[in-house]
Scaffold this active site. Structure first.
Site, mmCIF file in Angstrom:
data_model
loop_
_atom_site.group_PDB
_atom_site.id
_atom_site.type_symbol
_atom_site.label_atom_id
_atom_site.label_comp_id
_atom_site.label_asym_id
_atom_site.label_seq_id
_atom_site.Cartn_x
_atom_site.Cartn_y
_atom_site.Cartn_z
ATOM 1 N N PRO A 120 0.776 -1.209 -0.151
ATOM 2 C CG PRO A 120 -0.045 -1.048 1.870
ATOM 3 C CD PRO A 120 0.656 -2.037 1.261
ATOM 4 N N GLY A 124 3.830 3.701 5.108
ATOM 5 C CA GLY A 124 5.019 3.453 6.201
ATOM 6 C C GLY A 124 5.605 2.012 5.887
ATOM 7 C CG LEU A 125 3.578 -1.095 4.951
ATOM 8 C CD1 LEU A 125 2.621 -2.280 4.463
ATOM 9 C CD2 LEU A 125 4.242 -1.503 6.270
ATOM 10 N N GLY A 126 7.205 1.372 2.743
ATOM 11 C CA GLY A 126 8.500 1.391 1.821
ATOM 12 C C GLY A 126 7.829 1.224 0.333
ATOM 13 C CB SER A 127 5.002 1.750 -1.629
ATOM 14 O OG SER A 127 4.736 2.839 -1.667
ATOM 15 C CB ALA A 129 12.263 2.446 -0.794
ATOM 16 C CB ALA A 130 9.259 -1.648 -2.364
ATOM 17 C CG ASP A 171 12.051 3.677 3.828
ATOM 18 O OD1 ASP A 171 12.012 3.576 5.248
ATOM 19 O OD2 ASP A 171 10.713 4.148 3.415
HETATM 20 O O1 PMV Z 1 8.720 5.726 4.662
HETATM 21 P P1 PMV Z 1 8.440 5.780 5.908
HETATM 22 O O2 PMV Z 1 6.969 6.208 6.028
HETATM 23 O O3 PMV Z 1 8.279 4.311 6.651
HETATM 24 O O4 PMV Z 1 9.071 6.527 7.012
HETATM 25 C C1 PMV Z 1 10.463 6.556 6.844
HETATM 26 C C2 PMV Z 1 10.885 6.792 8.279
HETATM 27 C C3 PMV Z 1 11.226 8.024 8.686
HETATM 28 O O5 PMV Z 1 12.266 8.101 9.666
HETATM 29 C C4 PMV Z 1 10.117 8.855 9.210
HETATM 30 C C5 PMV Z 1 11.740 8.907 7.635
HETATM 31 C C6 PMV Z 1 13.254 8.578 7.190
HETATM 32 O O6 PMV Z 1 13.668 9.234 6.153
HETATM 33 O O7 PMV Z 1 13.729 8.008 7.682
#
Ligand code: PMV
Length: 347
Positions: A120, A124-127, A129-130, A171
């Site tokens: 999703p 916050g699950l890294g979509s 970057a994935a 991430d």
């Molecule tokens: O991408 P997210 O939503 O998992 O957030 C990354 C984590 C943070 O520490 C909030 C940002 C970062 O760049 O590390």
């Protein structure tokens, strides 16, 4: 019986003309300890989540079509490399252009790149970057090149700066290396060992929360009250160090307690929300060893540390509390118990 020579040549030509196709995947991730403070140089711990995946497929396109990205889940079609590279506007286009450049290739290819993902977006699950990781791997594979985890991670980091502004780099690192990481910004990556397996539930509030917005809000708060926020980040960093020790010693209950402590600090930082807190409480009341928000916060996902005995009960409670989805994931115990923060005699 041997094949007539002319037929053999025709077969070979067909093979050459056959469009090559390459597919590559990348997992999602959860931050188990240290989000936000990691942006300010404190340590954090993250693990990959293989139950959700981004997939990129690259095929030879029609002659003259250029590089076409079909982002199925976004319902978007994007072009790369029309004219100058400053036409590059989105992270997807940027990662294609920068990977090709890194491979010493130009943009004059006819490729159809299809993206599909079960991760999703903005939860916050890294979509982001994935997808970038799968893209970089697929391009390297398509052009029969090999990239190390470090190279993939570096290329994805560049694209991440477009999603997030000032990402810490956690991430891209955990996703490109696909193993638990103990991460400190701008320092050499440390993997670490997990003595006992862990079981997590990941529950989605259903609320999108763009990382860039929340990271920006924390920065504003930090600028207003630097001492207070620096102290909060120190406490979070301290939790991450203690959590790594607990993981290395196999003290699973302590890991849970530290997750609770980390959540309280994130609440004080102002990045939790009513929905996240409700899910965290529901998990704790039904037997989770610990629970916290994961990722940027203010929406997105929370995680609960459970055991095989409590897993179903906690999952039911999270669903009753309104979680849009609950994913079960695990971290296996490491086979190699080095490197470690714990002196050998204490392990
Ligand atoms: O991408 P997210 O939503 O998992 O957030 C990354 C984590 C943070 O520490 C909030 C940002 C970062 O760049 O590390």
């Amino acid at each position: 019986m041997s094949m007539p020579l002319f037929l053999w040549y025709t077969e070979l030509d067909n093979l050459r003309a056959m469009p090559p196709m390459t597919t590559a995947n990348a997992p999602g991730k959860i931050i188990v300890f240290g989000e936000h403070a990691v942006v300010y140089g404190r340590p954090a711990i993250a693990v990959p989540v293989t139950q959700v995946q981004a997939q990129v497929t690259i095929e030879q396109g029609e002659e003259g079509q250029g590089i076409v990205i079909v982002a199925r889940d976004l319902g978007r079609i994007l072009m790369v490399g029309e004219g100058e590279t400053n036409d590059v506007v989105s992270p997807l286009q940027a990662v294609v252009a920068s990977t090709l450049e890194y491979l010493g290739l130009g943009l004059e290819h006819d490729l159809t790149i299809t993206i599909e993902s079960t991760i999703p977006i903005a939860r916050g699950l890294g979509s982001g970057a994935a997808v970038s990781t799968a893209m970089t791997r697929a391009l390297a594979g398509y052009f029969a090149r090999e990239l190390t985890g470090q190279e993939v991670s570096g290329l994805v980091y560049e694209a991440e700066t477009l999603y997030h502004g000032t990402p810490s780099g956690i991430d891209n690192t955990v996703i490109a290396y696909e193993r638990p990481v103990y991460f400190i910004r701008d320092q050499k990556l440390e993997t670490f060992c997990v003595r006992k397996p862990l079981l997590f539930l990941i529950a989605d509030t259903g609320l999108e929360s763009p990382t860039k917005t929340v990271v920006g809000a924390v920065r504003q708060a930090w600028e207003r009250s630097k001492d207070r926020y620096e102290a909060l980040f120190d406490s979070v960093g301290d939790v991450a160090v203690r959590a790594r020790r607990a993981l290395e010693k196999g003290e699973v209950e302590q890991v849970g307690r530290l997750m609770d402590e980390n959540h309280r600090l994130l609440q004080t930082m102002g990045v939790s929300s009513f929905e996240l807190d409700a899910l965290v409480e529901a998990a704790r009341h039904t037997g989770a060893l610990g629970a916290k928000l994961s990722g940027a916060g203010r929406g997105g996902n929370m995680i609960a540390l459970v055991t095989p005995q409590t897993c179903e009960r906690v999952k039911d409670a999270l669903e009753k509390e309104g979680a849009q989805s609950v994913i079960q994931t695990g971290v296996e115990a490491s086979t190699d118990l080095t490197p470690s923060l714990v002196p050998e005699r204490e392990r």
